[in-house]
Design a protein around this motif. Sequence first.
Motif: not given
Length: 188
Positions: A132-161
């Motif tokens: 869906l990201v490659n098709a241009g329907f979604l943008r994905r990033h990860y939000q969480g404990y320390r900072v928002d980031h493009q990559n998961r990890g560090g207690q971050r969770h997915a946000v889809y736009t």
Amino acid sequence: MFHAATPLEPSGSCDIAAVLERLAQVSSRPRYAFMLLNLIAQVAGPDGSAGPWIKRDNELVSLRDWLCDALTPMAQRSARNVALAERVHGDLVRSGLLPRDAQDAQRAVTEEMRARIRTAGKSNLSRAVSELVNAGFLRRHYQGYRVDHQNRGGQRHAVYTLVGDARLLGTAVRAPTAPVQREFAFTG
């Protein structure tokens, strides 16, 4: 008498046929991707973003867990479930984790099955989201404990736009509200 069809003006609604056509081109499982896109549109806020948490039954659940649970009934087939239950039962017996009480054993098997189904579902979900990201329907990033980031990890969770035509899908998914009929007071 007959007029040539003129292109439709953008009406603020989604061209679902165009979305399906694009998904058929880029997705290995277009029906699954479309169901996923619809679920994301269902819980997306006014800005088109969904996650990282969804409120369900007065508790917060991660968006990915909610999506996996919502899509699980699509994968339920009795033969598969029986085979999985047998594998789980055997694994619990071999590891010595199966309770002796029949009800507790059934609960343990059910919980382990749910965990395994959710794990497999997250893998399928990640693949579909990438499409869906490659098709241009979604943008994905990860939000969480320390900072928002493009990559998961560090207690971050997915946000889809939702982006592009998918952003308008939310208006197509939500049921339109019925107009309120008002009564005029009769004075006479």
